[in-house]
Enzyme design. Structure first.
Site, PDB file in Angstrom:
ATOM      1  N   PHE A  21       0.817  -1.218   0.000  1.00  0.00           N
ATOM      2  CA  PHE A  21       0.000   0.000   0.000  1.00  0.00           C
ATOM      3  C   PHE A  21       0.844   1.258   0.000  1.00  0.00           C
ATOM      4  O   PHE A  21       0.365   2.325  -0.389  1.00  0.00           O
ATOM      5  CB  PHE A  21      -0.959  -0.010   1.195  1.00  0.00           C
ATOM      6  CG  PHE A  21      -0.373   0.424   2.508  1.00  0.00           C
ATOM      7  CD1 PHE A  21      -0.519   1.734   2.949  1.00  0.00           C
ATOM      8  CD2 PHE A  21       0.287  -0.473   3.327  1.00  0.00           C
ATOM      9  CE1 PHE A  21       0.003   2.139   4.165  1.00  0.00           C
ATOM     10  CE2 PHE A  21       0.806  -0.078   4.548  1.00  0.00           C
ATOM     11  CZ  PHE A  21       0.670   1.234   4.972  1.00  0.00           C
ATOM     12  N   LYS A  22       2.110   1.163   0.408  1.00  0.00           N
ATOM     13  CA  LYS A  22       2.956   2.362   0.427  1.00  0.00           C
ATOM     14  C   LYS A  22       3.107   2.964  -0.975  1.00  0.00           C
ATOM     15  O   LYS A  22       3.333   4.169  -1.113  1.00  0.00           O
ATOM     16  CB  LYS A  22       4.333   2.025   1.004  1.00  0.00           C
ATOM     17  CG  LYS A  22       4.310   1.322   2.357  1.00  0.00           C
ATOM     18  CD  LYS A  22       3.702   2.172   3.437  1.00  0.00           C
ATOM     19  CE  LYS A  22       3.585   1.453   4.765  1.00  0.00           C
ATOM     20  NZ  LYS A  22       4.839   1.151   5.434  1.00  0.00           N
ATOM     21  N   ASP A  23       2.973   2.140  -2.015  1.00  0.00           N
ATOM     22  CA  ASP A  23       3.065   2.666  -3.384  1.00  0.00           C
ATOM     23  C   ASP A  23       1.953   3.671  -3.678  1.00  0.00           C
ATOM     24  O   ASP A  23       2.145   4.591  -4.477  1.00  0.00           O
ATOM     25  CB  ASP A  23       2.953   1.530  -4.411  1.00  0.00           C
ATOM     26  CG  ASP A  23       4.165   0.621  -4.423  1.00  0.00           C
ATOM     27  OD1 ASP A  23       5.291   1.117  -4.235  1.00  0.00           O
ATOM     28  OD2 ASP A  23       3.979  -0.598  -4.629  1.00  0.00           O
ATOM     29  N   THR A  44       7.784   0.506   3.429  1.00  0.00           N
ATOM     30  CA  THR A  44       8.039   1.900   3.074  1.00  0.00           C
ATOM     31  C   THR A  44       9.352   2.030   2.319  1.00  0.00           C
ATOM     32  O   THR A  44       9.455   2.793   1.347  1.00  0.00           O
ATOM     33  CB  THR A  44       8.078   2.791   4.326  1.00  0.00           C
ATOM     34  OG1 THR A  44       6.761   2.887   4.863  1.00  0.00           O
ATOM     35  CG2 THR A  44       8.561   4.194   4.007  1.00  0.00           C
TER      36      THR A  44
END
Length: 468
Positions: free
Chosen positions: A111-113, A144
């Site tokens: 999800f960091k993308d 991250t």
């Protein structure tokens, strides 16, 4: 839009200034002076838009005065162009009222993308306008780091140093960081845990004699730009489930509290979110706080969900600031005491107000493996060991009859050992990472000592400039 520090002693900045600063000079975290407001009609107008267009419209109030809308729109389109699912953040129905929000279709499968692909664009835009460069320094519990490196590698105005805890990430997570061949990327494996890495980063920023000449900046969720860039996907998902006419709940596997804070920010902006469910592993400081007002630090233990192996959730400071009525002095005193004693007394009245909105859930490693197997058996859906905790939390704590958005934060192939323990097979990596195990790794191992890290960063990047 202007931003000020939660601790009240740093100068106000606009969005561009906050982006480049990361952490406030007084050790606090930047927050907007007020939350932008979207009416029900304005939310409905976002429904059906492609994700990049929706993201640009949601973020525009935050960047007002720093970045023009046309430029922001172009950056959003570029940021999400390489995602492998056309919806960018698709919803998958798992039960009558449980929907997995898949946030792992970006280049590093996490999800960091969703935020960092855009944050990389924002950095490059602002730095080009100013004719400047920055040294990004960040700590990672696993995801991250690779997302930041992917977003910043080979950008001429950015150098990026990522600290990860030696031996405490999955092999896929580590290799996604250490196999990137770029002159502006520096990987350091620290003999310690994530909290040690995070403390080193904070110490580097606090030492102005190092931070200022080295032009330090951050991409961790201590940087408000990260939080802002995560707000759109909650609005996107809720609109697809009937908002604003229909309220939703969210369940988020939580380590540093940034992802669920973005959902809470969406609620402050007008999105009808009725409940926030914090999903924890054995490192359960947030669960203990929400269950019994016990905000006390404990040693970090390794788990099957390493991105959540965090003892101190940095972004909780932002939420506490809000629930203290934005009283910067009270917040600063609470954080100072927490730093000294490892325990933060929170007034019962404040705690009760927080628990009206936030509920918590915890799974052990054994329970996590059982949930992965159960979910696949019952639905055919394979979830990684972080996402599955949020999905289980949705089932246990979701309001009756209300859709629950369960944040699916990583692709199961990032954690093949855990998946094999749970279901007996290892999920394959997507084609663009199929040779990851054959790629050459490059990193330096270093002691848990901020001065040693400072020397390494200086040796690597002190003489770098935008013409390199």
């Amino acid at each position: 839009m202007l931003y000020h520090s939660t601790r009240g002693q740093a100068e106000q900045k606009d969005f561009a200034g906050v982006l480049l600063a990361g952490l406030a000079a007084d050790g606090g975290l930047y927050m907007p002076d007020s939350w932008p407001q979207f009416s029900a009609a304005e939310l409905r107008a976002l429904r059906g838009l492609p994700y990049p267009e929706l993201a640009a419209r949601v973020l525009a109030p935050f960047t007002e005065g720093s970045i023009g809308f046309t430029d922001l729109q172009a950056m959003c389109r570029r940021a999400y162009a390489g995602f492998t699912h056309k919806a960018i953040a698709p919803l998958v129905q798992l039960d009558t009222n449980i929907f997995a929000l898949e946030l792992f279709h970006g280049p590093t499968l996490a999800f960091k993308d969703m935020a960092l692909q855009l944050v990389g664009q924002l950095f490059e835009h602002v730095l080009a306008e100013r004719g400047e460069w920055v040294n990004i320094v960040g700590a990672t519990s696993g995801d991250t780091g690779s997302a930041a490196i992917e977003a910043c590698a080979n950008r001429r105005r950015i150098s990026v140093t990522i600290l990860h805890p030696y031996g405490r990430t999955s092999e896929v997570q580590r290799r996604q960081m250490t196999t990137v061949d770029a002159q502006n990327v520096f990987n350091i494996a620290v003999d310690g845990n994530f909290d040690d890495c995070q403390n080193i980063v904070k110490a580097l920023f606090a030492h102005r004699g190092f931070a200022d000449p080295m032009k330090l900046s951050a991409v961790n969720s201590i940087n408000f730009a990260r939080i802002a860039a995560q707000i759109p996907y909650y609005i996107y998902a809720a609109l697809n489930l009937g908002a604003p006419e229909r309220a939703v709940a969210v369940a988020v596997p939580t380590g540093n509290f940034g992802n669920i804070l973005a959902a809470w920010a969406a609620r402050q902006m007008g999105l009808p979110i009725a409940r926030f469910i914090v999903a924890s592993n054995r490192n359960d400081i947030l669960h203990r706080f929400l269950a019994s007002n016990d905000m006390s630090a404990r040693p970090v233990e390794e788990s099957l969900s390493p991105s959540m192996d965090i003892g101190v959730s940095s972004n909780f400071e932002r939420l506490l600031f809000e629930f203290l009525g934005r009283d910067a002095q009270a917040l600063a005193e609470a954080m100072h005491g927490f730093g000294l004693h490892g325990k933060m007394p929170v007034a019962d009245a404040v705690w009760r107000n927080i628990t009206k909105e936030f509920k918590s859930f915890r799974l052990s490693d054994e329970q996590t493996l059982a949930e992965i197997a159960r979910l696949q058996r019952d639905t055919g859906y394979l979830a990684d060991p972080h996402s599955v905790i949020g999905i289980a939390a949705s089932r246990e704590l979701g309001p009756v009859g209300m859709p629950v958005i369960a944040a699916a934060t990583a692709h199961p192939a990032k954690f093949p050992d855990a998946i094999q323990k749970a279901v007996g097979s290892r999920p394959p990596l997507p084609p663009h990472l199929s040779d990851l195990y054959e790629r050459k790794e490059t990193f330096i191992r270093a002691p848990n000592d901020w001065t040693a890290i400072a020397r390494l960063v200086e040796q690597k990047f002190a003489n770098r400039n935008v013409n390199d």
